[in-house]
Design a protein around this motif. Structure first.
Motif, PDB file in Angstrom:
ATOM      1  N   LEU A 100       0.858  -1.184   0.000  1.00  0.00           N
ATOM      2  CA  LEU A 100       0.000   0.000   0.000  1.00  0.00           C
ATOM      3  C   LEU A 100       0.894   1.234   0.000  1.00  0.00           C
ATOM      4  O   LEU A 100       1.329   1.686   1.050  1.00  0.00           O
ATOM      5  CB  LEU A 100      -0.928  -0.004   1.220  1.00  0.00           C
ATOM      6  N   THR A 120       1.513   6.935  -2.742  1.00  0.00           N
ATOM      7  CA  THR A 120       0.728   7.462  -3.860  1.00  0.00           C
ATOM      8  C   THR A 120      -0.647   6.826  -3.915  1.00  0.00           C
ATOM      9  O   THR A 120      -1.661   7.499  -4.146  1.00  0.00           O
ATOM     10  CB  THR A 120       1.465   7.218  -5.188  1.00  0.00           C
ATOM     11  N   MET A 121      -0.690   5.528  -3.671  1.00  0.00           N
ATOM     12  CA  MET A 121      -1.964   4.824  -3.661  1.00  0.00           C
ATOM     13  C   MET A 121      -2.859   5.355  -2.537  1.00  0.00           C
ATOM     14  O   MET A 121      -4.055   5.613  -2.734  1.00  0.00           O
ATOM     15  CB  MET A 121      -1.720   3.326  -3.464  1.00  0.00           C
ATOM     16  N   VAL A 123      -5.671   5.902  -9.626  1.00  0.00           N
ATOM     17  CA  VAL A 123      -6.213   4.850  -8.758  1.00  0.00           C
ATOM     18  C   VAL A 123      -6.031   3.490  -9.415  1.00  0.00           C
ATOM     19  O   VAL A 123      -5.700   2.496  -8.756  1.00  0.00           O
ATOM     20  CB  VAL A 123      -7.699   5.129  -8.451  1.00  0.00           C
ATOM     21  N   PHE A 161      -2.044   2.590  -9.506  1.00  0.00           N
ATOM     22  CA  PHE A 161      -1.404   2.335  -8.217  1.00  0.00           C
ATOM     23  C   PHE A 161      -2.265   1.515  -7.261  1.00  0.00           C
ATOM     24  O   PHE A 161      -1.739   0.949  -6.311  1.00  0.00           O
ATOM     25  CB  PHE A 161      -1.046   3.667  -7.540  1.00  0.00           C
ATOM     26  N   GLY A 162      -3.570   1.456  -7.488  1.00  0.00           N
ATOM     27  CA  GLY A 162      -4.454   0.720  -6.591  1.00  0.00           C
ATOM     28  C   GLY A 162      -4.835  -0.638  -7.143  1.00  0.00           C
ATOM     29  O   GLY A 162      -4.462  -1.676  -6.604  1.00  0.00           O
ATOM     30  N   GLU A 178      -2.007  -2.898  -7.961  1.00  0.00           N
ATOM     31  CA  GLU A 178      -1.404  -3.501  -6.766  1.00  0.00           C
ATOM     32  C   GLU A 178      -2.214  -4.705  -6.308  1.00  0.00           C
ATOM     33  O   GLU A 178      -1.654  -5.704  -5.837  1.00  0.00           O
ATOM     34  CB  GLU A 178      -1.322  -2.460  -5.649  1.00  0.00           C
ATOM     35  N   CYS A 234     -11.179   1.551  -4.692  1.00  0.00           N
ATOM     36  CA  CYS A 234     -10.789   1.800  -6.082  1.00  0.00           C
ATOM     37  C   CYS A 234     -12.010   2.013  -6.972  1.00  0.00           C
ATOM     38  O   CYS A 234     -11.971   2.797  -7.929  1.00  0.00           O
ATOM     39  CB  CYS A 234      -9.962   0.634  -6.621  1.00  0.00           C
TER      40      CYS A 234
END
Length: 516
Positions: A42, A45-46, A215, A218-219, A222, A402
């Motif tokens: 996590l 940036t996320m 989002v 990076f979200g 991930e 997200c």
């Protein structure tokens, strides 16, 4: 601006934050940032990107306050898992693990976390001082920038970000930056309202939203990465003291000051980020240290340099954000988007239209620094328990955020589809070892680059000469092309040979490793 006027506005900024609601925001946002930063996967940036979607209905200053607290807390929180698990919670804490984890294995986990806390606080303070000193000066210089200079500034940002975020293969960094610039070209262009690359989809006429793209990259990416690479790690417990001794801080005062300056300068460079600041500070500390042999084996100095460097990047990254509206890091790019959402216009005119906002940001950083110090020194052993939460159990919550976040901003399912697209694309690019930061920076700077290129050509009737002949443009152009050339191994060897022939460079002598 007079020094006394700055002090008055700083005092006003501090008093503005001294309300129950603002103090509560500092408390929960900083704690949430620390927790997000310390959980591997996590990233800062996320966390900031997800929080932007939840602050849409908040007052502007309180929304920015919560995002800055999240940003600072997450960068600091990454040191927890780096020290205890040897897994950096954020990329900025990668250098921290080199000496932090060996200290933890020696039974000094608590002391290592206390030293990291103090170093992070001092690094942030050094960066804050530079922000207060340099931002007004750079804001005045920015008035000399025209379309030609802003074009090269945007180009330099994408090039240097691509080079530094992919040091082993700069070409991949450049490709990522170009992909970001191409995404920024989608939609209605700003000068003549002509639609480009919309493929007859009316939803794309307004361009690709930066928040859904971030989002997703990076979200959601991930989430896919965690599903593919599951890791289980054992947490090292800590029973030693946490508050560091003053002598250990004073002994490395030169390292702290040097790392703070390096981190701030790295932060000013568009799109580079905290991980480069951390590694640059660590390398400089090792080069100047009298205890080189301890680095990588539990060095207090190495840990101090890494944490001071990555924390100093944060105020440094705010300097181009506030004065040029250009992000110094990927998290700062999200902050720019949040500022525009909340009707705050960063850039050269900020010091004229809203000069108090700069000092409000400085006050926010000061309060957040106090918060991470309080949390870090008083709750380290309690926060250790958070690391026992498996990442796989957190991902469903992240997925909900997200989806809900991009939809909540515009009430369009199309933005959810954009998020999913960028998540899948980001996952594939990660697996191929392409950096994400240049893509995001390319999306942010693409409009600036495109608009100023065409505006400059319109002003000269199509003559590109001013892009290369105006003094500031000439310097930025030369630096940009030099950065590209230095990423070519053959050119680097030629430059090294030239410098060696005139006695300005000596190649490092390789020595055999000592027997263990």
């Amino acid at each position: 601006m007079l020094f006394s006027e700055g002090l008055v506005m700083l005092g006003d900024g501090i008093s503005h934050l001294m309300t129950l609601s603002n103090l509560f925001t500092i408390a929960w946002a900083t704690l949430l940032g620390i927790i997000i930063g310390m959980l591997p996967g996590l990233t800062a940036t996320m966390g900031v990107a997800l929080l932007v979607t939840l602050t849409y209905n908040m007052p502007g200053d309180q929304a920015i306050l919560s995002l800055i607290c999240m940003y600072v807390g997450a960068i600091y929180g990454g040191s927890r898992s780096a020290i205890l698990l040897n897994i950096p919670g954020t990329p900025a804490s990668a250098a921290t693990s080199l000496d932090g984890h060996p200290l933890a294995k020696k039974g000094l986990a608590g002391y290592a976390m206390g030293l990291a806390t103090t170093s992070s606080a001092i690094g942030t303070v050094v960066g804050i001082f530079c922000l207060a000193l340099l931002a007004p000066m750079l804001s005045e210089l920015a008035f000399d920038f025209g379309s030609y200079e802003f074009f090269w500034l945007a180009a330099f940002g994408v090039v240097i970000c691509g080079k530094l975020t992919s040091p082993t293969d700069a070409l991949k960094g450049y490709i990522s930056g170009i992909l970001g610039l191409l995404v920024a070209m989608i939609g209605m262009e700003s000068l003549q309202a002509y639609q480009r690359f919309t493929f007859d989809m009316p939803e794309l006429s307004g361009g690709v939203g930066i928040i859904p793209a971030m989002v997703g990259a990076f979200g959601f990416a991930e989430i896919l990465t965690v599903m593919r690479n599951r890791k289980d790690s054992q947490v090292i417990t800590s029973k030693d003291r946490v508050i560091p001794r003053f002598i250990d801080i004073w002994r490395y005062r030169r390292t702290i000051f040097r790392s703070g300056i390096i981190g701030t300068l790295v932060g000013i460079i568009p799109g580079v980020g905290e991980d480069i600041g951390s590694w640059a500070s660590y390398a400089a500390a090792r080069r100047a240290s009298k205890e080189k042999e301890k680095f990588g084996d539990g060095s207090y100095e190495g840990l101090t340099a890494a944490e001071t460097g990555n924390s100093a990047v944060i105020p440094g990254a705010m300097i181009p954000v506030l004065t040029l509206a250009i992000p110094g890091s990927t998290s700062a790019a999200v902050l720019i988007a949040a500022m525009f959402i909340h009707d705050i216009q960063p850039g050269p005119t900020l010091m004229i239209q809203n000069p108090s906002f700069l000092y409000q940001v400085i006050a926010m950083l000061l309060f957040t620094t106090i918060a991470i110090t309080a949390y870090g020194l008083s709750m380290s052993k309690l926060l250790i328990k958070v690391l026992s939460i498996p990442r796989e159990k957190l991902m469903p919550i992240v997925y909900i955020l997200c989806v809900v976040g991009p939809f909540a901003i515009t009430q369009r399912m199309f933005d959810v589809y954009v998020m999913i697209f960028f998540g899948i694309a980001g996952f594939i690019l990660r697996e191929l070892k392409f950096p994400m930061a240049p893509i995001v920076l390319g999306i942010i700077l693409g409009t600036l680059l495109d608009t100023n290129l065409r505006r400059g050509l319109m002003l000269t009737g199509g003559d590109p000469a001013p892009f290369f002949t105006r003094p500031i443009s000439m310097v930025l152009c030369a630096v940009t092309f030099l950065a590209i050339l230095l990423s070519i191994p053959l050119f680097r060897k030629m430059v090294a040979s030239l410098f060696a022939s005139i006695g300005l460079y000596r190649a490092p002598v390789k020595t055999a490793d000592k027997p263990s």
